[in-house]
Design an enzyme around this catalytic site. Structure first.
Site, short mmCIF file in Angstrom:
data_model
loop_
_atom_site.label_atom_id
_atom_site.label_comp_id
_atom_site.label_asym_id
_atom_site.label_seq_id
_atom_site.Cartn_x
_atom_site.Cartn_y
_atom_site.Cartn_z
N HIS A 267 9.12 11.50 7.55
CA HIS A 267 8.01 10.93 8.35
C HIS A 267 8.44 10.99 9.81
O HIS A 267 9.13 10.09 10.31
CB HIS A 267 7.78 9.49 7.87
CG HIS A 267 6.71 8.74 8.61
ND1 HIS A 267 5.49 8.42 8.04
CD2 HIS A 267 6.67 8.22 9.85
CE1 HIS A 267 4.76 7.73 8.90
NE2 HIS A 267 5.46 7.59 10.02
N CYS B 95 3.39 3.63 16.87
CA CYS B 95 3.46 2.31 16.23
C CYS B 95 3.39 1.26 17.33
O CYS B 95 4.16 1.32 18.30
CB CYS B 95 4.76 2.16 15.44
SG CYS B 95 4.96 0.50 14.74
N ARG C 160 -4.35 5.99 9.08
CA ARG C 160 -3.58 4.74 9.22
C ARG C 160 -2.61 4.82 10.40
O ARG C 160 -2.82 4.23 11.44
CB ARG C 160 -2.85 4.43 7.89
CG ARG C 160 -2.30 3.01 7.79
CD ARG C 160 -1.03 2.74 8.55
NE ARG C 160 0.07 3.62 8.17
CZ ARG C 160 1.23 3.66 8.82
NH1 ARG C 160 1.45 2.88 9.86
NH2 ARG C 160 2.18 4.50 8.46
N ASP C 161 -1.56 5.61 10.25
CA ASP C 161 -0.54 5.64 11.31
C ASP C 161 -1.14 6.22 12.59
O ASP C 161 -0.79 5.81 13.70
CB ASP C 161 0.66 6.48 10.85
CG ASP C 161 1.96 6.07 11.52
OD1 ASP C 161 1.93 5.16 12.37
OD2 ASP C 161 3.01 6.64 11.20
N ASN D 148 2.41 10.87 15.28
CA ASN D 148 3.05 11.58 14.16
C ASN D 148 2.99 13.06 14.47
O ASN D 148 2.10 13.53 15.17
CB ASN D 148 2.25 11.35 12.87
CG ASN D 148 2.29 9.92 12.39
OD1 ASN D 148 1.50 9.09 12.83
ND2 ASN D 148 3.21 9.63 11.51
N HIS E 89 7.82 11.24 13.80
CA HIS E 89 6.97 11.16 15.01
C HIS E 89 7.54 12.21 15.97
O HIS E 89 8.69 12.65 15.83
CB HIS E 89 7.00 9.75 15.59
CG HIS E 89 6.20 8.78 14.75
ND1 HIS E 89 4.95 8.35 15.11
CD2 HIS E 89 6.46 8.21 13.55
CE1 HIS E 89 4.48 7.53 14.17
NE2 HIS E 89 5.38 7.43 13.22
P1 HMG Z 1 3.74 -13.67 11.03
O1 HMG Z 1 3.03 -13.97 12.32
O2 HMG Z 1 5.22 -13.86 10.99
O3 HMG Z 1 3.20 -14.42 9.75
O4 HMG Z 1 3.39 -12.16 10.64
P2 HMG Z 1 2.12 -15.48 9.45
O5 HMG Z 1 2.24 -15.74 8.00
O6 HMG Z 1 2.25 -16.64 10.42
O7 HMG Z 1 0.75 -14.74 9.72
C1 HMG Z 1 0.16 -14.59 11.00
C2 HMG Z 1 -1.35 -14.59 10.83
O8 HMG Z 1 -1.73 -13.46 10.06
C3 HMG Z 1 -1.88 -15.79 10.04
O9 HMG Z 1 -3.19 -16.04 10.52
C4 HMG Z 1 -1.94 -15.28 8.63
O10 HMG Z 1 -2.88 -15.95 7.86
C5 HMG Z 1 -2.35 -13.85 8.84
P3 HMG Z 1 -3.53 -17.41 11.30
O11 HMG Z 1 -3.16 -18.51 10.36
O12 HMG Z 1 -2.66 -17.39 12.54
O13 HMG Z 1 -4.99 -17.27 11.58
N1 HMG Z 1 -1.89 -12.92 7.80
C6 HMG Z 1 -2.64 -11.94 7.27
N2 HMG Z 1 -3.91 -11.58 7.47
C7 HMG Z 1 -4.38 -10.53 6.76
N3 HMG Z 1 -3.62 -9.83 5.88
C8 HMG Z 1 -2.34 -10.17 5.65
C9 HMG Z 1 -1.80 -11.27 6.37
N4 HMG Z 1 -0.58 -11.86 6.38
C10 HMG Z 1 -0.65 -12.86 7.26
N5 HMG Z 1 -1.63 -9.47 4.79
C11 HMG Z 1 3.19 -10.26 9.18
C12 HMG Z 1 3.98 -11.51 9.54
C13 HMG Z 1 3.98 -9.46 8.18
C14 HMG Z 1 1.84 -10.69 8.58
C15 HMG Z 1 2.96 -9.45 10.48
O14 HMG Z 1 4.20 -9.25 11.08
C16 HMG Z 1 2.30 -8.11 10.24
O15 HMG Z 1 1.14 -8.05 9.84
N6 HMG Z 1 3.02 -7.02 10.53
C17 HMG Z 1 2.53 -5.67 10.30
C18 HMG Z 1 2.79 -4.82 11.49
C19 HMG Z 1 2.28 -3.42 11.26
O16 HMG Z 1 1.31 -3.20 10.56
N7 HMG Z 1 2.94 -2.42 11.89
C20 HMG Z 1 2.56 -1.04 11.80
C21 HMG Z 1 2.80 -0.44 10.46
S1 HMG Z 1 4.50 0.03 10.20
C22 HMG Z 1 4.64 1.59 10.92
O17 HMG Z 1 3.73 2.04 11.57
C23 HMG Z 1 5.88 2.39 10.63
C24 HMG Z 1 5.62 3.52 9.62
O18 HMG Z 1 4.60 4.41 10.08
C25 HMG Z 1 6.91 4.33 9.37
C26 HMG Z 1 7.60 4.78 10.67
O19 HMG Z 1 6.95 5.47 11.50
O20 HMG Z 1 8.76 4.45 10.82
C27 HMG Z 1 5.16 2.95 8.26
MG MG Z 2 4.92 6.01 11.48
#
Ligand code: HMG
Ligand code: MG
Length: 284
Positions: free
Chosen positions: A205, A238, A13-14, A247, A207
């Site tokens: 966690h 990310c 995933r990450d 990571n 990086h």
């Molecule tokens: P948004 O653009 O504000 O919200 O995104 P929205 O409701 O307008 O959705 C945008 C589009 O996505 C729409 O599609 C929705 O239907 C669709 P459209 O109508 O434009 O065709 N949608 C989805 N599709 C599939 N599954 C869903 C979903 N939700 C909406 N669940 C949102 C808000 C939260 C969806 C967006 O900001 C998002 O997906 N963010 C995730 C970002 C991400 O994954 N980042 C990486 C992971 S975090 C990380 O890596 C850190 C970590 O490792 C810890 C660390 O290192 O610190 C965990």
């Molecule tokens: Mg991370």
């Protein structure tokens, strides 16, 4: 205090989420199947996020359908909203994770929401996960540094941890998202966080952007933490954290903690093979 250190493998995933070229589902499945034979208890395999935001994770349901599951491994998935939760449940993720931030700038960049708005989205996930009996983990990002706001105050991390605890997370993983934490600041951050949650409910966690992840893990070990997230081959970053590198590598964490006298229960030969496979996947 326990002599066992668990490495939570987050490479599929990450590690892979940041890869610009789409990696085929079969290759992801092959990596996860190999990792399943390395001795991990938990492997993060998918994200049910917007495919517009993270195209690499768009095949999460197919990945979860394709892997050969081992009964004693938890296959985890990230869920940013109820829609993601429902998809993860449908795909039979063993556990899910909600993800928040200690800094407003990163919350906005990563979730298009303030910290409070994101927490409000997690409420219904927490309720559903509890009633469905699906364990929920929590992440707090930017625990020492934010790519947009600079240094993070330890008190902000403690508040974010308290919110995840109150939401019902069985464990909270503390993310040094951009890999710029220093041992002294990790120490201060953990001292503040431990006022809100015991070490047994926390994970590190890290990086490894600045090459200090292993030192920071040692600091966390000193505070009693015994779970660390890592990615085979040091994959990752990310997409919403400019400058974040991979990571910390699973094989490096395993080697270091074993040198320090801890058990990991991991087969380092299988992990070396998986690290090689992960590296090859980046270049196709
Ligand atoms: P948004 O653009 O504000 O919200 O995104 P929205 O409701 O307008 O959705 C945008 C589009 O996505 C729409 O599609 C929705 O239907 C669709 P459209 O109508 O434009 O065709 N949608 C989805 N599709 C599939 N599954 C869903 C979903 N939700 C909406 N669940 C949102 C808000 C939260 C969806 C967006 O900001 C998002 O997906 N963010 C995730 C970002 C991400 O994954 N980042 C990486 C992971 S975090 C990380 O890596 C850190 C970590 O490792 C810890 C660390 O290192 O610190 C965990
Ligand atoms: Mg991370």
């Amino acid at each position: 205090m326990s002599n066992f250190v668990e490495i939570f493998e987050v490479g599929p995933r990450d590690g892979l989420q940041n890869e610009p070229e789409f990696i085929g589902t079969d290759r992801k499945v092959a990596l996860i199947n190999l990792l399943s034979s390395a001795g991990f208890k938990r492997i993060e395999v998918a994200s049910f996020v917007s495919p517009k935001w993270v195209p690499q994770m768009a095949d999460g349901a197919d990945v979860l359908a394709g892997i050969e599951r081992s009964a004693d491994i938890s296959y985890a998935a990230l869920t940013p909203n109820l829609r993601g939760y429902e998809a993860a449940k449908q795909a039979r993720a063993t556990e899910i994770a909600i993800f928040s931030s200690a800094s407003e700038g990163f919350s906005k960049a990563n979730l298009n929401a303030s910290i409070a708005e994101a927490l409000a989205r997690f409420e219904p996930i927490a309720k559903a996960a509890k009633s469905d009996g699906i364990p929920m983990r929590g992440y707090v990002s930017c625990v020492t540094d934010c790519p947009f706001e600079g240094l993070t105050a330890p008190s902000a991390v403690a508040s974010a941890v308290a919110a995840m605890r109150d939401m019902g997370c069985y464990e909270i993983s503390l993310g040094d998202t951009v890999g710029r934490g220093t041992p002294d600041r990790v120490d201060q951050m953990l001292s503040a966080v431990l006022e809100e949650a015991p070490a047994s409910k926390l994970a590190g966690h890290f990086h490894d952007t600045a090459g200090r992840a292993l030192e920071n893990i040692e600091v966390a070990l000193g505070h009693g933490l015994r779970v660390f997230d890592a990615a085979v081959g040091g994959l990752g970053g990310c997409p919403y954290a400019p400058g974040a590198s991979g990571n910390v590598a699973t094989e490096a964490v395993a080697a270091r903690v074993q040198d320090l006298g801890y058990e990991t229960g991991l087969d380092l030969e299988v992990i070396a093979e998986a690290a090689e496979l992960a590296r090859e996947m980046r270049h196709v």
